[in-house]
Design an enzyme around this catalytic site. Structure first.
Site, short mmCIF file in Angstrom:
data_model
loop_
_atom_site.label_atom_id
_atom_site.label_comp_id
_atom_site.label_asym_id
_atom_site.label_seq_id
_atom_site.Cartn_x
_atom_site.Cartn_y
_atom_site.Cartn_z
CE LYS A 29 3.98 -66.29 -71.55
NZ LYS A 29 2.76 -65.49 -71.85
CD GLU A 56 -1.71 -68.80 -80.56
OE1 GLU A 56 -1.44 -69.76 -81.29
OE2 GLU A 56 -1.07 -68.50 -79.54
CB ILE A 77 7.37 -57.44 -68.21
CG1 ILE A 77 5.99 -56.83 -68.47
CG2 ILE A 77 7.82 -57.21 -66.78
CD1 ILE A 77 4.87 -57.50 -67.68
CB VAL A 81 8.70 -65.14 -68.89
CG1 VAL A 81 7.68 -64.93 -67.77
CG2 VAL A 81 9.13 -66.59 -68.96
CD GLU A 120 13.94 -60.03 -70.13
OE1 GLU A 120 14.96 -59.75 -69.49
OE2 GLU A 120 12.88 -60.37 -69.56
#
Lengths: 402, 402
Positions: free
Chosen positions: B200, B185, B131, B127, B124
């Protein structure tokens, strides 16, 4: 073959029939088996309809058919739906319903019957139409302390309010247009008085608390009193007027309300228009999640019904769907609700200094009419707001600020 | 007591630790049992941290501990995560990961290992951060023929684009600010070149098709070439520029792209700003659903990890999470993608007549600089667009219109 029956061949029930016909391959792939419709219960006849030969007028034809594993109830209303579902669950048949009134009033009894009968009771389509809010609350948002659920849960009123906002029409004109488009029922009371949204927020609150919250526990104010002047003020404030259902969770209890609210442009609900619905859930870890889509309509709602059917056919128990007990949840005092308020006051704008004195702050909203002006109060409790409003000359109305 | 281990005690791994500590009561209520953290694998030391005594540097301490039912992997990167997870799954341990690169590259092999070992593989959090898009796709939208998934799937770039829109800053300035806030990053390539969002959308496309879609199958264009002039044109068009990931499903295949797009105000993605993410799914029955929330961050993402842990602890098999096979999905020709295009062309606006002739229609966008002008082409295939652009003098750049 996973055999189901449909009770109530109206908008949603016939949508279920359509999807089973159109998307049989997808349903089979997701369920691991074919879904078949074996019986349809309705008092009416549907001569010439392809489903005609499935039709029965007798509930016993469904109850006594051992081939039927699951029954979809899309009749609406408490009776006879409740009696039918209870019998089915006690007989070990799974039940899927889109009936919010039934779930709100009798949910705990039906969960209990399901446990007693070794069956499952599913109700995804009872709130939010095609939006999978039930499954998201039960299966997805499970690590959070939920402190607020807020949303636009009624498509009819949202359509009317959108018309009043963008079309500049009166409430009466917007209602006529909603009726013409089939968005409103002939007796629109349940929608326009906030009862429909009230039932839905009661269901969501019951899920969060694991105890029953009923419509009577929800403060409800409808949209019938809104006028074009209110919408002029809303534009001035860069806000939209929405019928917002809101549940706040504190100290193991809930304070729930459905009422028109001024929604600022920064709020995700601001943009939700026409018959669309949206639900936001705030948790202490995930922050705010929003779920958005068609809150009504034949195929969208039937899609949610079939998500439950697939879940049952897969053999997945609705674990957290276990639902709620019959214990009445702790209902928090509505007078302790805290929010800002938009008010309209008759008289000259010079009166604003007196308002600022009474409310200990606040700001005026420029008058749309010579004989009145608008004012936004500071954030305060409902009790305090009422006490201060009692001191006011010329108070016309208020709309809460979301 | 349901005992878990965490591999990788960084942003997300420590978030999981925090939530298990803070919301133990909720997790117990939802899982039916207490969740305990038994081991944490990390190469670093965390002296003085309350989790210090759980720390190990040896994967074998986790693999060989029969008390551990499930392992959360939040290390990121393909190795050693892949080797560890495969061993765990083959040994019958459930695995929950937030590692999108791993799921995109090695998903099919891990589903296969899970089947072989009688374990479950959950992803889960790979991605959409907090959400719950994976569970919604697998469990909720199951009666629909999905024809499009579209979304803002990368928080870093959405923050940068929001800064460039509202703050009027350059790409470089916005990137510096994203770095300072910890949203980007040190090497921001994967984010700003669209690779992160590409992974994703590849995962979501694989779920829909049941066959593997990889990053290499996704057309990716980054945001590094966008300038303040582009944003001026966007304002003129009443659109916002977003990095949109999009997958269209046709004839059992997929065409996927991540690229900057001009998003009209009428599109639900227009308003999604800062580090928020949103995913829209269009099905033939439910129409458009949107899911919106924090696409990154320690606690939001860890909340999604724990949704998987609760699911496993409840004993719910991720049925449709069965995932996808190793068969490479059918990838549709990117040249057949159909959309309108915003283009910038050097020269005087008088050149617009020549553009309308070449493109067979379209409309000018008023010039922000004397030496160039903007133009929106009609909707056309990518192949046709390229062919026509080849005839153009002074073509500067294009941004697709969503």
């Amino acid at each position: 073959m996973y055999q189901i029956a449909i009770m109530g061949f109206g908008t949603i029930g016939s949508g279920v029939y359509d999807i089973v016909a159109a998307n049989a391959d997808i349903l089979k792939q997701k369920s691991g088996q074919e879904i078949g419709i074996r019986r349809i219960l309705d008092l009416r006849e549907f001569p010439g309809h392809p489903a005609e030969q499935l039709l029965t007028h007798s509930f016993e034809d469904i109850l006594n058919d051992p081939e039927i594993s699951l029954v979809v109830e899309t009749m609406g209303g408490v009776e006879p739906a409740f009696t039918f579902e209870k019998q089915l669950l006690l007989a070990g048949r799974h039940v899927v319903t889109s009936n919010k009134e039934l779930v709100e009033k009798k949910g705990a009894e039906l969960f209990e019957a399901a446990r007693a009968g070794g069956a499952h009771f599913y109700y995804e389509a009872s709130v939010g139409g095609g939006i999978p809010i039930i499954r998201n609350l039960s299966d997805c948002i499970v690590a959070d302390r939920i402190d607020e659920i807020s949303g636009i849960l009624n498509g009819t009123t949202n359509y009317i309010l959108t018309q009043m906002t963008s079309g500049g029409v009166s409430y009466e004109e917007a209602l006529v247009s909603a009726l013409a488009l089939g968005y409103a029922e002939k007796d629109p009371t349940a929608d326009v008085e906030g009862l429909d949204a009230g039932r839905k927020i009661a269901i969501l609150a019951s899920m969060v608390l694991g105890e029953a919250v009923h419509l009577e526990d929800v403060t409800t104010e409808g949209i019938t009193g809104l006028t074009s002047t209110d919408f002029s003020y809303a534009r001035e404030l860069n806000m939209s007027i929405k019928l917002v259902a809101d549940a706040r969770f504190e100290d193991g209890g809930v304070r729930a309300i459905v009422a028109p609210a001024m929604v600022p442009v920064s709020n995700a609900l601001y943009e939700v228009s026409d018959v669309l619905n949206a639900v936001t859930v705030h948790g202490d870890m995930v922050d705010t999640l929003m779920f958005y889509g068609r809150g009504a309509g034949s195929h969208a709602t039937a899609s949610a019904v079939l998500a439950d059917v697939v879940c049952a056919a897969r053999g997945v128990s609705p674990a957290c769907h276990g639902g709620w007990s019959g214990v009445h949840a702790r209902i928090l005092d509505p007078l302790e609700a805290v929010h800002a308020n938009f008010i309209r006051v008759s008289g000259s704008i010079d009166g604003v200094y007196e308002l600022i004195r009474i409310f200990g702050g606040g700001s005026p909203v420029s008058a749309k009419k010579k004989e009145e002006f608008g004012f936004v109060t500071p954030v305060m409790s409902e009790a305090e707001f009422r006490e201060k409003t009692a001191q006011l000359d010329g108070f016309i109305k208020r709309i809460r600020v979301k």
